[in-house]
Design an enzyme around this catalytic site. Structure first.
Site, PDB file in Angstrom:
ATOM      1  N   HIS A  57       0.418  -2.616   2.642  1.00  0.00           N
ATOM      2  CA  HIS A  57       1.395  -1.992   1.758  1.00  0.00           C
ATOM      3  C   HIS A  57       1.545  -2.927   0.564  1.00  0.00           C
ATOM      4  CE1 HIS A  57       2.587   1.044   4.768  1.00  0.00           C
ATOM      5  NE2 HIS A  57       2.216   0.105   5.614  1.00  0.00           N
ATOM      6  N   ARG A  59       2.999  -2.226  -2.244  1.00  0.00           N
ATOM      7  CA  ARG A  59       4.273  -1.993  -2.961  1.00  0.00           C
ATOM      8  C   ARG A  59       4.039  -1.823  -4.466  1.00  0.00           C
ATOM      9  NH1 ARG A  59       6.240  -0.967   1.983  1.00  0.00           N
ATOM     10  NH2 ARG A  59       6.895  -2.757   3.155  1.00  0.00           N
ATOM     11  N   ASN A  89       2.829   4.933   0.865  1.00  0.00           N
ATOM     12  CA  ASN A  89       4.293   5.102   0.973  1.00  0.00           C
ATOM     13  C   ASN A  89       5.013   4.176  -0.001  1.00  0.00           C
ATOM     14  OD1 ASN A  89       3.623   2.775   2.420  1.00  0.00           O
ATOM     15  ND2 ASN A  89       5.370   2.971   3.792  1.00  0.00           N
ATOM     16  N   HIS A 210      -2.458   1.179  13.685  1.00  0.00           N
ATOM     17  CA  HIS A 210      -1.628   0.271  14.497  1.00  0.00           C
ATOM     18  C   HIS A 210      -1.372   0.702  15.934  1.00  0.00           C
ATOM     19  CE1 HIS A 210       1.162   3.103  12.748  1.00  0.00           C
ATOM     20  NE2 HIS A 210       1.366   2.429  11.633  1.00  0.00           N
ATOM     21  N   ASP A 283      -1.481  -4.191   8.577  1.00  0.00           N
ATOM     22  CA  ASP A 283      -0.251  -3.447   8.278  1.00  0.00           C
ATOM     23  C   ASP A 283       0.736  -4.363   7.542  1.00  0.00           C
ATOM     24  OD1 ASP A 283       1.628  -1.502   8.048  1.00  0.00           O
ATOM     25  OD2 ASP A 283       2.067  -1.319  10.186  1.00  0.00           O
ATOM     26  N   HIS A 287       8.856  -7.099   3.151  1.00  0.00           N
ATOM     27  CA  HIS A 287      10.253  -6.887   2.759  1.00  0.00           C
ATOM     28  C   HIS A 287      10.830  -8.280   2.535  1.00  0.00           C
ATOM     29  CE1 HIS A 287      10.079  -2.666   3.981  1.00  0.00           C
ATOM     30  NE2 HIS A 287       9.517  -3.051   5.115  1.00  0.00           N
TER      31      HIS A 287
HETATM   32  O1  DOR Z   1       6.845  -1.312  10.052  1.00  0.00           O
HETATM   33  C1  DOR Z   1       6.387  -0.564   9.190  1.00  0.00           C
HETATM   34  N1  DOR Z   1       6.508  -0.856   7.881  1.00  0.00           N
HETATM   35  N2  DOR Z   1       5.784   0.594   9.551  1.00  0.00           N
HETATM   36  C2  DOR Z   1       5.455   1.519   8.639  1.00  0.00           C
HETATM   37  O2  DOR Z   1       4.989   2.561   9.008  1.00  0.00           O
HETATM   38  C3  DOR Z   1       5.675   1.307   7.231  1.00  0.00           C
HETATM   39  C4  DOR Z   1       5.804  -0.107   6.907  1.00  0.00           C
HETATM   40  C5  DOR Z   1       6.401  -0.330   5.530  1.00  0.00           C
HETATM   41  O3  DOR Z   1       5.919   0.267   4.585  1.00  0.00           O
HETATM   42  O4  DOR Z   1       7.344  -1.106   5.417  1.00  0.00           O
HETATM   43 ZN    ZN Z   2       1.736   0.612   7.574  1.00  0.00          ZN
END
Ligand code: DOR
Ligand code: ZN
Length: 413
Positions: A57, A59, A89, A210, A283, A287
């Site tokens: 991700h 971001r 996402n 995952h 994955d 954050h």
């Molecule tokens: O733990 C996760 N974080 N699972 C996800 O499916 C999305 C991901 C995120 O984008 O933070």
């Molecule tokens: Zn993911």
């Protein structure tokens, strides 16, 4: 032409003392005493194909406080990763051609290879033709995730599988439901069987993201026997942590799907060594420290990981817990073949995506080494042996910001 000399190079399944010549972004020769304008002495080092992480991700956009393409690329290079597949996402999500194009432009300005997932939504699934040429694959969320991309309607799932099959792209699915962690773990195999049945019915090329449990893996292995076109990944955090660790570390080990049992963790290592796991992807879901510091219930799910992918697994190679051949297979060869990239092995004509490793460098992961903008790592405190010291991305030297150096200087040989 650049020539790397003196290293042990992973070619045709094992390490060989060979020079590597690079021209126009490709490996153009492998052999002894190769000539070149620039010669790099890599004595005492190993050279492997650059790692391909099919699940990050990145971001950026409205979440650039968590990560952006610059910080993601630095983190990736530190982790020996030269190619990433970025998840859609984002905020806003990558569900239209305009958004995917804009995101690709940002990705292309970074120092690594990046390819983009297109999001499947209840709005766009009928009209994937225009989006298809711009994406590496499609991603469907059946379970809770960061953002609003979850598709709950079962009738729509059928339509979506049908529609993605026509694009001939791989459909990567977040199959696991959300909710209480023990419940999610318990139902992982059921949730995986649900998508396997859809893939069987509509002949969809499926990749399951995952996977965390023994029963989940076994369901996929069973499906492979019946010729369903399926691959899957597990992630380093499922190899290193369990639900017990979540009890003590709370939100810092909160992710979707959640950590499973010690038996599952041991099974994953066993399956990895048996060649039963297709790929390892991180994955990487950054954050910030502030966002994670609000208690388990309120904190967002996800842990960063791209930055320590190679060091974590190479340490396991050093400790005889994993063979080098398996490592290269799950991190380079299989992802490249499955997603059709001219990468993933050191061979003449392949892209010159390479990682140079100091196999003996030992380093304890500390917070101040972290390159990801999120500023922390679930692996802080771990001492690992074997770190990337140099990387090439389509022939261009990109030094990993060396997490192996205590003062954070860029590494050199
Ligand atoms: O733990 C996760 N974080 N699972 C996800 O499916 C999305 C991901 C995120 O984008 O933070
Ligand atoms: Zn993911």
């Amino acid at each position: 032409m650049t020539v790397l000399t003196g290293a042990e190079v992973f070619v045709e399944g094992h390490l060989q003392k060979l020079d590597i010549a690079i021209e126009d972004g490709k490996i153009c020769a492998l052999g002894r005493d190769l000539e070149g304008d620039e010669r790099l002495d890599c004595s005492g080092k190993l050279v492997l194909p650059g790692v391909i992480d099919v699940h990050v991700h990145a971001r950026d956009l409205r979440q650039s406080h968590k990560e952006d393409w610059g910080s993601l690329a630095r983190a990736a290079l530190a982790g020996g990763v030269t190619t990433v597949f970025a998840m859609p996402n984002t905020e806003p999500p990558l569900d239209t051609i305009e958004r995917v194009r804009d995101y690709r432009r940002r990705a292309q300005a970074s120092q690594i290879n990046a390819t983009i997932y297109g999001a499947i939504t209840s709005e766009n699934y009928k009209d994937l033709d225009r989006l298809t040429p711009h994406v590496a694959a499609f991603k469907l969320y059946l379970g809770e995730t960061t953002g609003q991309l979850i598709v709950r309607d079962k009738k729509l799932h059928r339509e979506i599988f049908k529609s993605v099959t026509q694009t001939e792209k791989i459909l990567t699915v977040h199959a696991q439901r959300g909710g209480d962690p023990a419940d999610v773990t318990r139902h992982e195999a059921d949730d995986i069987c649900y998508v396997l049945d859809l893939a069987a019915a509509y002949e969809t090329k499926l990749h399951i993201a995952h996977v965390t449990t023994q029963r989940g893996v076994e369901a996929i292995l069973e499906a492979k026997k019946s010729k369903i076109d399926v691959s899957f990944e597990t992630c380093p955090h499922y190899l290193y942590f369990t639900a017990k660790d979540r009890e003590s570390r709370g939100a810092w080990l909160k992710m979707n799907p959640p950590l499973a049992s010690e038996e599952d963790r041991e099974f994953l290592w066993w399956a990895l060594n048996e060649g039963l796991i297709d790929m390892i992807a991180t994955d990487h879901a950054p954050h910030t420290i502030e966002e994670k510091s609000v208690g388990y219930e309120r904190a967002p799910a996800g842990v960063p990981g791209v930055e320590f992918l190679l060091p974590l697994l190479f340490d396991a190679v050093n400790a005889d817990k994993l063979s080098l051949r398996r490592f290269v297979e799950v991190c380079c060869g299989t992802p490249a073949r499955r997603f059709g990239l001219p990468k993933g092995e050191i061979a003449v004509g392949r892209d010159a995506d390479l990682v140079v490793i100091d196999p003996d460098r030992k380093k304890t992961i500390t917070r101040k080494d972290v390159q990801s903008k999120c500023g922390w790592s679930p692996y802080e405190g771990l001492t690992l042996r074997g770190w990337p010291v140099m990387a090439f991305v389509r022939g261009i030297r990109r030094n990993p910001p060396c997490a192996a150096l205590a003062d954070g200087r860029w590494s050199s040989l």
